[in-house]
Design a protein around this motif. Structure first.
Motif, PDB file in Angstrom:
ATOM      1  N   TYR A 152       0.818  -1.216   0.000  1.00  0.00           N
ATOM      2  CA  TYR A 152       0.000   0.000   0.000  1.00  0.00           C
ATOM      3  C   TYR A 152       0.850   1.264   0.000  1.00  0.00           C
ATOM      4  O   TYR A 152       1.975   1.284   0.498  1.00  0.00           O
ATOM      5  CB  TYR A 152      -0.960   0.014   1.194  1.00  0.00           C
ATOM      6  N   TYR A 212      -3.435   5.229   1.246  1.00  0.00           N
ATOM      7  CA  TYR A 212      -4.275   4.081   1.610  1.00  0.00           C
ATOM      8  C   TYR A 212      -4.105   3.846   3.111  1.00  0.00           C
ATOM      9  O   TYR A 212      -3.184   3.181   3.563  1.00  0.00           O
ATOM     10  CB  TYR A 212      -3.852   2.849   0.813  1.00  0.00           C
ATOM     11  N   LEU A 226      -6.413   2.516   5.235  1.00  0.00           N
ATOM     12  CA  LEU A 226      -7.261   1.480   5.807  1.00  0.00           C
ATOM     13  C   LEU A 226      -6.389   0.375   6.402  1.00  0.00           C
ATOM     14  O   LEU A 226      -5.543  -0.184   5.713  1.00  0.00           O
ATOM     15  CB  LEU A 226      -8.170   0.890   4.726  1.00  0.00           C
ATOM     16  N   LEU A 250      -6.943  -2.510  -4.755  1.00  0.00           N
ATOM     17  CA  LEU A 250      -7.862  -2.007  -3.747  1.00  0.00           C
ATOM     18  C   LEU A 250      -7.837  -0.486  -3.775  1.00  0.00           C
ATOM     19  O   LEU A 250      -6.762   0.124  -3.768  1.00  0.00           O
ATOM     20  CB  LEU A 250      -7.458  -2.509  -2.357  1.00  0.00           C
ATOM     21  N   TRP A 271      -9.470   2.879  -1.787  1.00  0.00           N
ATOM     22  CA  TRP A 271     -10.133   3.232  -0.529  1.00  0.00           C
ATOM     23  C   TRP A 271     -10.304   4.737  -0.411  1.00  0.00           C
ATOM     24  O   TRP A 271      -9.407   5.513  -0.731  1.00  0.00           O
ATOM     25  CB  TRP A 271      -9.307   2.723   0.651  1.00  0.00           C
ATOM     26  N   SER A 272     -11.496   5.128   0.042  1.00  0.00           N
ATOM     27  CA  SER A 272     -11.791   6.533   0.292  1.00  0.00           C
ATOM     28  C   SER A 272     -12.375   6.673   1.691  1.00  0.00           C
ATOM     29  O   SER A 272     -13.229   5.879   2.095  1.00  0.00           O
ATOM     30  CB  SER A 272     -12.808   7.063  -0.730  1.00  0.00           C
ATOM     31  N   ASP A 273     -11.930   7.703   2.419  1.00  0.00           N
ATOM     32  CA  ASP A 273     -12.499   7.945   3.743  1.00  0.00           C
ATOM     33  C   ASP A 273     -13.723   8.846   3.665  1.00  0.00           C
ATOM     34  O   ASP A 273     -14.342   9.156   4.684  1.00  0.00           O
ATOM     35  CB  ASP A 273     -11.455   8.547   4.681  1.00  0.00           C
ATOM     36  N   ALA A 302     -18.744   2.405  -0.319  1.00  0.00           N
ATOM     37  CA  ALA A 302     -18.280   1.517  -1.393  1.00  0.00           C
ATOM     38  C   ALA A 302     -19.166   1.614  -2.637  1.00  0.00           C
ATOM     39  O   ALA A 302     -18.673   1.565  -3.762  1.00  0.00           O
ATOM     40  CB  ALA A 302     -18.225   0.080  -0.887  1.00  0.00           C
ATOM     41  N   HIS A 352     -17.491  -4.908  -4.647  1.00  0.00           N
ATOM     42  CA  HIS A 352     -17.087  -4.644  -3.267  1.00  0.00           C
ATOM     43  C   HIS A 352     -17.774  -5.643  -2.357  1.00  0.00           C
ATOM     44  O   HIS A 352     -18.755  -6.281  -2.715  1.00  0.00           O
ATOM     45  CB  HIS A 352     -17.392  -3.194  -2.852  1.00  0.00           C
ATOM     46  N   LEU A 355     -14.342   0.845   0.415  1.00  0.00           N
ATOM     47  CA  LEU A 355     -13.334  -0.038  -0.170  1.00  0.00           C
ATOM     48  C   LEU A 355     -13.863  -0.684  -1.437  1.00  0.00           C
ATOM     49  O   LEU A 355     -14.865  -1.404  -1.420  1.00  0.00           O
ATOM     50  CB  LEU A 355     -12.935  -1.127   0.828  1.00  0.00           C
ATOM     51  N   GLU A 373     -12.978  -3.181  -4.757  1.00  0.00           N
ATOM     52  CA  GLU A 373     -12.101  -4.288  -5.142  1.00  0.00           C
ATOM     53  C   GLU A 373     -12.111  -4.420  -6.669  1.00  0.00           C
ATOM     54  O   GLU A 373     -13.168  -4.540  -7.280  1.00  0.00           O
ATOM     55  CB  GLU A 373     -12.582  -5.577  -4.481  1.00  0.00           C
TER      56      GLU A 373
END
Length: 277
Positions: free
Chosen positions: A112, A116, A118, A147, A149-151, A155, A174, A180, A182
């Motif tokens: 990562y 990222y 997470l 992967l 990922w967003s805060d 998804a 996802h 998250l 995929e």
């Protein structure tokens, strides 16, 4: 064949397999039914579950990218995502979702970059940070999933944002993780890999019972002769799959198996060892 997802389906919320569900799976296996785990999880997670439960047989991992022999800890077949493709899709996604972070799942590790952020407790010891996003694309290990990922986004929203830039280069899905997404090689689905497994075994889709709870399970639930959505499933799964069972906390999978294999299901002491459930 019984094909079951793990998280939110076969496993309780604490990640354990209940004695009731374990007993039901063993009874089905003793009646001549093959049990196949079909999960977004990598092989290393399945290994830990096998050590705790005596799980053996075949697992379809990483949403269909890997077929894994649990007893021998061997990848039987794989569908790899080229790093160049992952790079192109990540660049397109970053243009529409500022701040998104990326990681590469290899089956053995999660590589990562700094954005990222997470962290999953079950990946402890398998995480490999790289200094910059550019370094991520220098990864030499075969990649099973990209992967993203967003805060800020859930998804579903992240997947909708990714679709225009992804085109037909990849498979998007996802499994319920917050923010998250995929991303696999094109055509990689749980159903596609299950179909190949069943064809090799002479099992028709009508002879398959599938269980799942998230959008990444939809292909398998639709393909199988009987597909069961868990009561705790994602709204899209509950809407798409007409047959439901109880929640994972209520042993919904066991409830179906007990009804189908009523003569075989008897309370008994679990069998030790890795050769059977």
């Amino acid at each position: 064949m019984i094909a079951s997802d793990l998280d939110g389906t076969l496993l309780r919320n604490d990640g354990t397999l209940s004695p009731r569900t374990l007993r039901a799976l063993r009874a089905a296996e003793e009646a001549g039914t093959e049990i196949v785990i079909v999960t977004a999880r990598p092989p290393r997670f399945v290994d830990r579950l096998a050590e705790a439960t005596g799980l053996a047989g075949t697992a379809v991992c990483s949403n269909g990218a890997l077929v894994y022999d649990i007893a021998t800890r061997t990848v039987v077949s794989s569908r790899i995502l080229p790093v160049t493709t992952a790079h192109r899709v990540a660049t397109a996604l970053a243009a529409v979702v500022p701040g998104v972070g990326f990681a590469l799942e290899t089956g053995n590790q999660v590589v990562y970059e700094p954005a990222y952020r997470l962290r999953m407790s079950e990946d402890a010891g398998a995480e490999l940070p790289v200094p910059t996003l550019a370094d991520l694309w220098l990864t030499e290990a075969p990649v099973t999933k990209l992967l993203a990922w967003s805060d800020r986004l859930d998804a579903d929203t992240l997947m909708a944002a990714a679709r225009p830039g992804a085109g037909d280069e990849v498979q998007l899905t996802h499994s319920g993780g917050r923010g998250l997404l995929e991303i696999s090689a094109p055509g990689v689905t749980k159903a596609g890999t299950l179909a190949v497994l069943c064809a090799a075994r002479g099992i028709d889709a009508t002879e398959v019972i599938a269980f799942g709870d998230m959008p990444n399970d939809l292909t398998a639930l639709a393909w199988a002769g009987r597909g069961y959505a868990m009561a705790n499933a994602h709204p899209a799964v509950l809407a798409a799959v007409p047959t439901h069972t109880g929640t994972n906390e209520e042993d919904g999978v066991a409830d179906v198996i007990e009804r189908l294999f009523a003569a075989q299901v008897r309370p008994r002491r679990p069998t030790a060892g890795r050769g059977s459930w």
